[in-house]
Write a protein that holds these residues in place. Structure first.
Motif, PDB file in Angstrom:
ATOM      1  N   PRO A   7      -6.026  -7.902   8.285  1.00 21.64           N
ATOM      2  CA  PRO A   7      -6.660  -6.624   8.642  1.00 21.64           C
ATOM      3  C   PRO A   7      -6.621  -5.656   7.457  1.00 21.64           C
ATOM      4  O   PRO A   7      -5.595  -5.544   6.761  1.00 21.64           O
ATOM      5  N   LEU A   8      -7.721  -4.950   7.240  1.00 22.86           N
ATOM      6  CA  LEU A   8      -7.808  -4.048   6.089  1.00 22.86           C
ATOM      7  C   LEU A   8      -6.766  -2.939   6.170  1.00 22.86           C
ATOM      8  O   LEU A   8      -6.183  -2.555   5.148  1.00 22.86           O
ATOM      9  N   ASN A   9      -6.525  -2.407   7.364  1.00 22.41           N
ATOM     10  CA  ASN A   9      -5.528  -1.334   7.490  1.00 22.41           C
ATOM     11  C   ASN A   9      -4.147  -1.818   7.071  1.00 22.41           C
ATOM     12  O   ASN A   9      -3.375  -1.076   6.452  1.00 22.41           O
ATOM     13  N   ALA A  10      -3.833  -3.049   7.407  1.00 17.06           N
ATOM     14  CA  ALA A  10      -2.533  -3.603   7.023  1.00 17.06           C
ATOM     15  C   ALA A  10      -2.457  -3.790   5.513  1.00 17.06           C
ATOM     16  O   ALA A  10      -1.416  -3.526   4.891  1.00 17.06           O
ATOM     17  N   VAL A  11      -3.538  -4.245   4.925  1.00 14.98           N
ATOM     18  CA  VAL A  11      -3.587  -4.411   3.468  1.00 14.98           C
ATOM     19  C   VAL A  11      -3.421  -3.070   2.766  1.00 14.98           C
ATOM     20  O   VAL A  11      -2.647  -2.940   1.799  1.00 14.98           O
ATOM     21  N   PHE A  14       0.255  -1.882   3.065  1.00 16.88           N
ATOM     22  CA  PHE A  14       1.146  -2.581   2.135  1.00 16.88           C
ATOM     23  C   PHE A  14       0.903  -2.135   0.697  1.00 16.88           C
ATOM     24  O   PHE A  14       1.855  -1.866  -0.044  1.00 16.88           O
ATOM     25  N   GLU A  15      -0.361  -2.058   0.300  1.00 16.16           N
ATOM     26  CA  GLU A  15      -0.675  -1.725  -1.096  1.00 16.16           C
ATOM     27  C   GLU A  15      -0.147  -0.338  -1.464  1.00 16.16           C
ATOM     28  O   GLU A  15       0.430  -0.140  -2.545  1.00 16.16           O
ATOM     29  N   ALA A  16      -0.329   0.642  -0.568  1.00 16.13           N
ATOM     30  CA  ALA A  16       0.167   1.993  -0.835  1.00 16.13           C
ATOM     31  C   ALA A  16       1.691   2.022  -0.844  1.00 16.13           C
ATOM     32  O   ALA A  16       2.319   2.641  -1.712  1.00 16.13           O
ATOM     33  N   ALA A  17       2.315   1.357   0.128  1.00 10.79           N
ATOM     34  CA  ALA A  17       3.781   1.334   0.188  1.00 10.79           C
ATOM     35  C   ALA A  17       4.368   0.620  -1.021  1.00 10.79           C
ATOM     36  O   ALA A  17       5.420   1.009  -1.550  1.00 10.79           O
ATOM     37  N   ALA A  18       3.690  -0.435  -1.480  1.00  9.45           N
ATOM     38  CA  ALA A  18       4.175  -1.186  -2.634  1.00  9.45           C
ATOM     39  C   ALA A  18       4.089  -0.356  -3.910  1.00  9.45           C
ATOM     40  O   ALA A  18       4.995  -0.393  -4.751  1.00  9.45           O
ATOM     41  N   LEU A  73      -4.291  -7.473  -4.444  1.00  8.10           N
ATOM     42  CA  LEU A  73      -4.773  -6.558  -3.418  1.00  8.10           C
ATOM     43  C   LEU A  73      -5.256  -5.245  -4.031  1.00  8.10           C
ATOM     44  O   LEU A  73      -6.269  -4.695  -3.602  1.00  8.10           O
ATOM     45  N   SER A  74      -4.520  -4.724  -5.023  1.00  9.31           N
ATOM     46  CA  SER A  74      -4.937  -3.481  -5.686  1.00  9.31           C
ATOM     47  C   SER A  74      -6.303  -3.657  -6.339  1.00  9.31           C
ATOM     48  O   SER A  74      -7.175  -2.789  -6.233  1.00  9.31           O
ATOM     49  N   ILE A  80     -13.649  -2.692  -3.859  1.00  8.58           N
ATOM     50  CA  ILE A  80     -14.312  -2.173  -2.653  1.00  8.58           C
ATOM     51  C   ILE A  80     -14.654  -0.698  -2.835  1.00  8.58           C
ATOM     52  O   ILE A  80     -15.759  -0.246  -2.507  1.00  8.58           O
ATOM     53  N   ALA A  81     -13.684   0.071  -3.373  1.00  9.43           N
ATOM     54  CA  ALA A  81     -13.912   1.503  -3.574  1.00  9.43           C
ATOM     55  C   ALA A  81     -15.040   1.758  -4.565  1.00  9.43           C
ATOM     56  O   ALA A  81     -15.884   2.635  -4.352  1.00  9.43           O
ATOM     57  N   GLU A  82     -15.075   0.980  -5.662  1.00  8.45           N
ATOM     58  CA  GLU A  82     -16.108   1.178  -6.671  1.00  8.45           C
ATOM     59  C   GLU A  82     -17.482   0.786  -6.139  1.00  8.45           C
ATOM     60  O   GLU A  82     -18.483   1.475  -6.381  1.00  8.45           O
ATOM     61  N   ALA A  83     -17.557  -0.324  -5.408  1.00  5.04           N
ATOM     62  CA  ALA A  83     -18.840  -0.733  -4.824  1.00  5.04           C
ATOM     63  C   ALA A  83     -19.348   0.318  -3.850  1.00  5.04           C
ATOM     64  O   ALA A  83     -20.549   0.627  -3.815  1.00  5.04           O
TER      65      ALA A  83
END
Length: 300
Positions: A7-11, A14-18, A73-74, A80-83
């Motif tokens: 799930p994108l929210n889970a990704v 994790f990415e922000a917490a990491a 993941l980053s 995704i953000a750039e696209a």
């Protein structure tokens, strides 16, 4: 091939917490609660069958699996953000939002916009009409045509057109007007809008021409200048026409000038934009077209 994606929210959790090695800081970034971040990370760990964080009294630290997982993941989230940004920019570049007074838009700008579409068929104009002063920076407006004395601090402003005021009416009404004094025998139409200036006020105009015998207060009023022009075209009486707004009707013969007398309107049409946006293609194209259209407009 069917992708088995987490799930994108889970990704994102994790990415922000990491990156921060903190559920609390990640929660602030994502505008959720630390508990929500923790739950999302746990769901991702359960799906992967691996611990991504080591949880201890002093906080969090990434496990070996978490350190290997984070860069990919980053990078994926950045792509995704750039696209998304590029697609949004394409839409933004295609749409030009213009603010103007409703009367100017209806009587001058809209009849000419087809010519701009021919010059820039890839740009969609969205017209926002308002009698209030619009803040371009705060209200997502690209450019505007403002009517007033100027200047406008904080904006790039260029004089677009000057304006005069004079009596106009339909041809049949004009036939009854041989002298200025004959205005006493016809209906006077009034601009009753909140922004009406003394220069298009019948009592002031009559005083300026020493016509004290004509009662300049009688006759119906219109709070919308477009309706005022339509009333004059419909032979309802004589109005004080603003040269920019009545130029097309005069050229078409639906309005005529019974007298060769005019007064300055006391206001100017200005092209306005934010200075740092002038180089944008859609804005520079519209600006150049607008000034060319003003130069080619029929003289009242």
């Amino acid at each position: 091939m069917t992708r088995r994606l987490p799930p994108l929210n889970a990704v994102r959790a994790f990415e922000a917490a990491a990156r921060h090695e903190s559920f609390a800081v990640a929660a602030e970034e994502l505008s959720v609660t630390p508990s929500a971040v923790s739950q999302q990370v746990k769901s991702l760990e359960a799906m992967l069958g691996r611990d991504l964080f080591a949880r201890h009294a002093r906080g969090l630290s990434l496990t070996g699996a978490g350190r290997r997982y984070l860069p990919a993941l980053s990078e994926a989230l950045d792509q995704i953000a750039e696209a998304s940004r590029q697609l949004s920019t394409e839409i933004d570049d295609r749409t030009l939002t213009v603010t103007a007074l409703g009367s100017f838009a209806a009587l001058w700008l809209v009849p000419r916009l087809g010519a701009f579409e021919a010059v820039a068929p890839d740009i969609d104009v969205r017209l926002s009409t308002s009698d209030k002063v619009v803040d371009l920076a705060r209200e997502a407006i690209d450019v505007g045509v403002r009517y007033g004395p100027g200047p406008y601090p904080g904006l790039h402003a260029e004089r677009l057109m000057e304006e005069e005021v004079f009596p106009v009416c339909g041809p049949r009404t004009a036939a009854a007007l041989g002298r200025l004094e004959d205005l006493a025998d016809v209906t006077l139409l009034h601009d009753a809008s909140s922004g009406a200036r003394a220069s298009y006020n019948w009592p002031a105009w009559l005083r300026a021409h020493d016509l004290t015998a004509v009662d300049g207060t009688r006759g119906p009023g219109f709070t919308n200048s477009t309706f005022l022009v339509q009333a004059a075209i419909a032979e309802r009486g004589v109005m004080l026409g603003r040269s920019v707004l009545v130029a097309d009707a005069l050229a078409a013969g639906t309005l005529v000038k019974p007298f060769d007398l005019a007064l300055p309107a006391g206001a100017t049409y200005w092209f306005i934009a934010l200075s740092d946006t002038l180089a944008q293609r859609k804005i520079s194209l519209f600006r150049d077209w607008l000034f060319d259209a003003a130069e080619k407009a029929p003289l009242a």
